[in-house]
Design a protein around this motif. Sequence first.
Motif, PDB file in Angstrom:
ATOM      1  N   GLU A   1      16.602 -33.360   9.308  1.00 15.15           N
ATOM      2  CA  GLU A   1      18.000 -33.319   8.914  1.00 15.15           C
ATOM      3  C   GLU A   1      18.771 -34.439   9.602  1.00 15.15           C
ATOM      4  OE1 GLU A   1      19.618 -29.525   9.787  1.00 15.15           O
ATOM      5  OE2 GLU A   1      18.315 -28.426   8.380  1.00 15.15           O
ATOM      6  N   GLY A   2      19.904 -34.813   8.991  1.00  5.34           N
ATOM      7  CA  GLY A   2      20.776 -35.818   9.586  1.00  5.34           C
ATOM      8  C   GLY A   2      20.063 -37.129   9.857  1.00  5.34           C
ATOM      9  N   LYS A   3      20.268 -37.671  11.072  1.00  8.22           N
ATOM     10  CA  LYS A   3      19.669 -38.950  11.432  1.00  8.22           C
ATOM     11  C   LYS A   3      18.159 -38.851  11.647  1.00  8.22           C
ATOM     12  CE  LYS A   3      23.861 -40.871  13.503  1.00  8.22           C
ATOM     13  NZ  LYS A   3      24.472 -41.450  14.734  1.00  8.22           N
ATOM     14  N   LYS A   4      17.650 -37.638  11.716  1.00 10.72           N
ATOM     15  CA  LYS A   4      16.211 -37.450  11.938  1.00 10.72           C
ATOM     16  C   LYS A   4      15.463 -37.176  10.638  1.00 10.72           C
ATOM     17  CE  LYS A   4      16.657 -35.882  16.714  1.00 10.72           C
ATOM     18  NZ  LYS A   4      16.313 -34.826  17.702  1.00 10.72           N
ATOM     19  N   GLN A   5      16.118 -37.449   9.522  1.00 12.18           N
ATOM     20  CA  GLN A   5      15.457 -37.253   8.233  1.00 12.18           C
ATOM     21  C   GLN A   5      14.324 -38.263   8.039  1.00 12.18           C
ATOM     22  OE1 GLN A   5      17.946 -36.075   4.635  1.00 12.18           O
ATOM     23  NE2 GLN A   5      19.416 -37.225   5.865  1.00 12.18           N
ATOM     24  N   GLN A   6      13.289 -37.840   7.373  1.00 15.33           N
ATOM     25  CA  GLN A   6      12.196 -38.715   6.971  1.00 15.33           C
ATOM     26  C   GLN A   6      11.840 -38.423   5.527  1.00 15.33           C
ATOM     27  OE1 GLN A   6       8.827 -38.334   9.529  1.00 15.33           O
ATOM     28  NE2 GLN A   6       9.801 -39.342  11.263  1.00 15.33           N
ATOM     29  N   ALA A   7      11.426 -39.455   4.820  1.00 17.91           N
ATOM     30  CA  ALA A   7      10.942 -39.288   3.458  1.00 17.91           C
ATOM     31  C   ALA A   7       9.749 -40.216   3.282  1.00 17.91           C
ATOM     32  CB  ALA A   7      12.029 -39.609   2.440  1.00 17.91           C
ATOM     33  N   TYR A   8       8.670 -39.683   2.784  1.00 18.03           N
ATOM     34  CA  TYR A   8       7.459 -40.478   2.610  1.00 18.03           C
ATOM     35  C   TYR A   8       6.619 -39.878   1.491  1.00 18.03           C
ATOM     36  CZ  TYR A   8       6.070 -36.695   5.780  1.00 18.03           C
ATOM     37  OH  TYR A   8       5.904 -35.471   6.364  1.00 18.03           O
ATOM     38  N   THR A   9       5.769 -40.696   0.934  1.00 18.62           N
ATOM     39  CA  THR A   9       4.869 -40.202  -0.105  1.00 18.62           C
ATOM     40  C   THR A   9       3.683 -39.498   0.542  1.00 18.62           C
ATOM     41  OG1 THR A   9       3.554 -42.226  -0.205  1.00 18.62           O
ATOM     42  CG2 THR A   9       5.536 -42.133  -1.594  1.00 18.62           C
ATOM     43  N   ARG A  10       2.798 -38.966  -0.263  1.00 22.82           N
ATOM     44  CA  ARG A  10       1.654 -38.226   0.278  1.00 22.82           C
ATOM     45  C   ARG A  10       0.676 -39.133   1.011  1.00 22.82           C
ATOM     46  NH1 ARG A  10      -1.820 -34.340  -3.186  1.00 22.82           N
ATOM     47  NH2 ARG A  10      -2.790 -34.121  -1.134  1.00 22.82           N
ATOM     48  N   GLY A  11       0.728 -40.418   0.737  1.00 19.99           N
ATOM     49  CA  GLY A  11      -0.205 -41.319   1.397  1.00 19.99           C
ATOM     50  C   GLY A  11      -1.634 -41.091   0.946  1.00 19.99           C
ATOM     51  N   ARG A  12      -1.824 -40.972  -0.370  1.00 20.93           N
ATOM     52  CA  ARG A  12      -3.162 -40.746  -0.935  1.00 20.93           C
ATOM     53  C   ARG A  12      -3.471 -41.845  -1.957  1.00 20.93           C
ATOM     54  NH1 ARG A  12      -5.787 -35.808  -0.537  1.00 20.93           N
ATOM     55  NH2 ARG A  12      -7.444 -37.022  -1.531  1.00 20.93           N
ATOM     56  N   PRO A  13      -3.814 -43.031  -1.494  1.00 18.45           N
ATOM     57  CA  PRO A  13      -4.108 -44.129  -2.428  1.00 18.45           C
ATOM     58  C   PRO A  13      -5.349 -43.892  -3.255  1.00 18.45           C
ATOM     59  CG  PRO A  13      -4.768 -44.728  -0.206  1.00 18.45           C
ATOM     60  CD  PRO A  13      -4.019 -43.429  -0.088  1.00 18.45           C
ATOM     61  N   ASP A  14      -6.190 -42.979  -2.801  1.00 19.18           N
ATOM     62  CA  ASP A  14      -7.373 -42.635  -3.597  1.00 19.18           C
ATOM     63  C   ASP A  14      -6.988 -41.869  -4.857  1.00 19.18           C
ATOM     64  OD1 ASP A  14      -6.527 -40.673  -1.705  1.00 19.18           O
ATOM     65  OD2 ASP A  14      -8.370 -39.526  -2.056  1.00 19.18           O
ATOM     66  N   LEU A  15      -5.840 -41.180  -4.817  1.00 15.78           N
ATOM     67  CA  LEU A  15      -5.404 -40.370  -5.958  1.00 15.78           C
ATOM     68  C   LEU A  15      -4.305 -41.030  -6.782  1.00 15.78           C
ATOM     69  CD1 LEU A  15      -5.152 -36.841  -4.276  1.00 15.78           C
ATOM     70  CD2 LEU A  15      -7.106 -37.829  -5.501  1.00 15.78           C
ATOM     71  N   TYR A  16      -3.459 -41.817  -6.126  1.00 19.77           N
ATOM     72  CA  TYR A  16      -2.253 -42.310  -6.784  1.00 19.77           C
ATOM     73  C   TYR A  16      -2.187 -43.832  -6.767  1.00 19.77           C
ATOM     74  CZ  TYR A  16      -0.938 -37.438  -6.036  1.00 19.77           C
ATOM     75  OH  TYR A  16      -0.923 -36.071  -6.026  1.00 19.77           O
ATOM     76  N   LEU A  17      -1.971 -44.396  -7.948  1.00 20.63           N
ATOM     77  CA  LEU A  17      -1.867 -45.849  -8.097  1.00 20.63           C
ATOM     78  C   LEU A  17      -0.722 -46.414  -7.273  1.00 20.63           C
ATOM     79  CD1 LEU A  17      -2.036 -47.836 -11.411  1.00 20.63           C
ATOM     80  CD2 LEU A  17      -0.020 -48.033  -9.995  1.00 20.63           C
ATOM     81  N   ASP A  18       0.418 -45.731  -7.221  1.00 22.33           N
ATOM     82  CA  ASP A  18       1.563 -46.291  -6.507  1.00 22.33           C
ATOM     83  C   ASP A  18       1.337 -46.323  -4.999  1.00 22.33           C
ATOM     84  OD1 ASP A  18       1.721 -43.482  -6.777  1.00 22.33           O
ATOM     85  OD2 ASP A  18       3.869 -43.461  -6.377  1.00 22.33           O
ATOM     86  N   ASP A  19       0.676 -45.319  -4.435  1.00 24.95           N
ATOM     87  CA  ASP A  19       0.333 -45.382  -3.016  1.00 24.95           C
ATOM     88  C   ASP A  19      -0.630 -46.534  -2.741  1.00 24.95           C
ATOM     89  OD1 ASP A  19       1.900 -43.411  -1.912  1.00 24.95           O
ATOM     90  OD2 ASP A  19       0.372 -41.856  -1.959  1.00 24.95           O
ATOM     91  N   ASP A  20      -1.537 -46.769  -3.664  1.00 19.65           N
ATOM     92  CA  ASP A  20      -2.503 -47.860  -3.521  1.00 19.65           C
ATOM     93  C   ASP A  20      -1.800 -49.215  -3.531  1.00 19.65           C
ATOM     94  OD1 ASP A  20      -4.669 -49.588  -3.588  1.00 19.65           O
ATOM     95  OD2 ASP A  20      -5.390 -48.947  -5.557  1.00 19.65           O
ATOM     96  N   LEU A  21      -0.979 -49.484  -4.531  1.00 14.49           N
ATOM     97  CA  LEU A  21      -0.418 -50.817  -4.734  1.00 14.49           C
ATOM     98  C   LEU A  21       0.842 -51.082  -3.921  1.00 14.49           C
ATOM     99  CD1 LEU A  21      -0.871 -51.234  -8.595  1.00 14.49           C
ATOM    100  CD2 LEU A  21      -2.439 -51.855  -6.752  1.00 14.49           C
ATOM    101  N   PHE A  22       1.663 -50.063  -3.673  1.00 15.37           N
ATOM    102  CA  PHE A  22       2.945 -50.270  -3.018  1.00 15.37           C
ATOM    103  C   PHE A  22       2.931 -49.981  -1.520  1.00 15.37           C
ATOM    104  CE2 PHE A  22       4.131 -49.312  -7.471  1.00 15.37           C
ATOM    105  CZ  PHE A  22       4.767 -50.497  -7.779  1.00 15.37           C
ATOM    106  N   GLY A  23       1.914 -49.286  -1.053  1.00 12.54           N
ATOM    107  CA  GLY A  23       1.789 -49.030   0.374  1.00 12.54           C
ATOM    108  C   GLY A  23       2.643 -47.876   0.866  1.00 12.54           C
ATOM    109  N   TYR A  24       2.492 -47.537   2.156  1.00 11.71           N
ATOM    110  CA  TYR A  24       3.222 -46.412   2.741  1.00 11.71           C
ATOM    111  C   TYR A  24       2.985 -46.406   4.254  1.00 11.71           C
ATOM    112  CZ  TYR A  24      -1.540 -44.701   2.455  1.00 11.71           C
ATOM    113  OH  TYR A  24      -2.906 -44.618   2.556  1.00 11.71           O
TER     114      TYR A  24
END
Length: 351
Positions: free
Chosen positions: A70-93
């Motif tokens: 919450e607030g300033k300690k919020q984080q948002a990230y993808t699942r980090g599964r490039p084996d499953l998802y093209l966008d994690d593979d090509l765009f990084g995380y």
Amino acid sequence: MTFLVGQQILQIKAGAPNNGRGEDNRGMVKQFTAGRGDKYPYVSAQAGRRWLRDSLPAGEPTSPVIRSGEGKKQQAYTRGRPDLYLDDDLFGYMIAVKADEAGAKKGESKTFMRDTVLATGTLVSVVPSKPVMDFGTMSRDFEPGTHPVIHEHEMYTADLAGDLLLDLPRVGTFETGGRTTKAALPGGLADEVVDKGGSEVVLRDVQCVRLPIEERRRRVAVLLRTMAMVKGGAKQSAHYGDRTPGLVILAPIRGGTNPFTRVIREREKATYFDADVLREEIEAWADELDGPVRIGWAPGFLGSQRDRAGSDLADLIKEERLVLGHPRTVLNTLAEEIESGERDSWFDDPR
């Protein structure tokens, strides 16, 4: 090892495709000042990559976004599964998770990171262009004599250019560790990739696991076809416009240097395609080019310059060192060549 490098140019007509922070209840487009106060509107790389993600085919799954804190300690990230998802593979995380959530073995690092495989530059106006302030009013159903509510926002007309680089050997190839490289996948998931038909490889002195070549080809082909039909941007209700490239340059080159960043430039306060610069770069980098330079150029964009470039570069086209066609045709043809296996050598790194 081969990279696809080049540029893309978007034609913005009375648009506001990427907004900055508003001021005094006004919507502002992203822009910066350079030189003697010249204004350069731009579209951030983050926005351009978001357009690509949102334009992927309907059947292509994308990595879910996880939000925590919450607030300033919020984080948002993808699942980090490039084996499953093209966008994690090509765009990084970059992702920090509990070991058991990531499939990591006991004692392994909880932080996993993947540098981008598709590098995209900021799309910046080739020629200075000062945004103008547009305004509208809301007065529907107001009582007679009532002042309307005024809303204001900026818009501009400009050609935006940004560099591109796609690191082909790293498509579908995930680092599992190294002295100076963070793992993209923990050991448990890396083993799963191999169990499902992948392989273990060493790429640039780093231990990796790699997806089968069929899936790696497919992912690049999907990306190229998406570039040919990308859509997106802010203010579409009032300033809808085409977001596919009016011109795109792509060249396969060993080593990853992009020598084609100066082909599109300003000349006499207008966007100019410099055929002489392109020719000299092709000659200078002939020993590193791994195929023809491809130029997708939409008819009507930059007026008669397209026909003139075709005439000036006719010898290179005849020698098959240069391809000139419609952006959609050029990108889709390249996607077909890659998907059919004709360009598999581009995915290798012999060093």
